[in-house]
Design a protein around this motif. Structure first.
Motif: not given
Length: 222
Positions: A43-53, A65-76
């Protein structure tokens, strides 16, 4: 993504603070890579992807919580998304294939030599994949997939929309051929090959060459 004329912006995502600290120290000795953000879960990864580019995210797969699979799909899935390299403990981790299908550009074992980690970060930052078709084949062979038949049928259906030339390019991407090698194989100019690869990504709704290779392997065209 073209070669960068500045340090690669890297984000580190792992629920183990010691792993994050070790990676941060590793990167600290490389002037062409800088750590711009860290996170302890998806969840933090998804946030930082948009905040820090960041240009690249080193993403742990297994997190609470939100694992790396879900985070990767949502970020990509976002426009202009950073590249993702997933981190795992096991080289036959069944989650690695899912992460690659979700848009990751490669994966690293957590005991990968430091020099190889830095090389992988630079490679994906340049727009290339840090994963060979041989590794993809090994993953597919070692990970039991009860839905293999369904995947084969679905992959063949998706690839059936391609022209004959596009299919030829897709198969060679699956073989690990570079754009220059494909141009030689098929007697095409390099810009023409690049155009075909771009159209493949758009037509098949894929993020990178790794996903093209996976689709070709799923369809059993190699």
């Amino acid at each position: 993504m073209a070669a960068l004329n500045r340090p690669v912006r890297l984000a580190i995502v792992d629920d183990d603070p010691l792993v994050r600290a070790g990676l941060r120290i590793l990167v600290g000795g490389s002037p062409d890579i800088e750590v711009v953000a860290e996170a302890g879960d998806g969840e933090q990864a998804i946030t930082l992807a948009g905040a820090h580019w960041p240009d690249v995210i080193l993403m742990d797969i297994r997190m609470p919580g939100v694992d790396g699979l879900v985070a990767t799909r949502r970020i990509r899935a976002r426009p202009g998304a950073p590249q993702v390299i997933v981190l795992t403990t096991f080289d036959a981790d069944e989650y690695v294939l899912e992460a690659l299908r979700g848009g990751a550009s490669g994966f690293l074992l957590k005991d990968t030599p430091p020099r190889d980690i830095l090389t992988a970060v630079r490679t994906v930052a340049s727009g290339a994949a840090s994963l060979s078709p041989t590794v993809i084949r090994r993953l597919i062979d070692h990970v039991a997939d009860p839905s293999a038949g369904t995947r084969r049928a679905q992959a063949r259906t998706r690839l059936s929309t391609l022209t004959e030339r596009e299919s030829e390019v897709a198969v060679r991407v699956g073989q690990g051929r570079s754009n220059a090698e494909i141009a030689t194989d098929l007697t095409m100019s390099l810009p023409t090959v690049k155009g075909h690869v771009s159209r493949l990504l758009q037509k098949l709704d894929l993020n990178n060459r790794v996903q093209i290779a996976l689709l070709v392997h799923d369809a059993e065209l190699l």
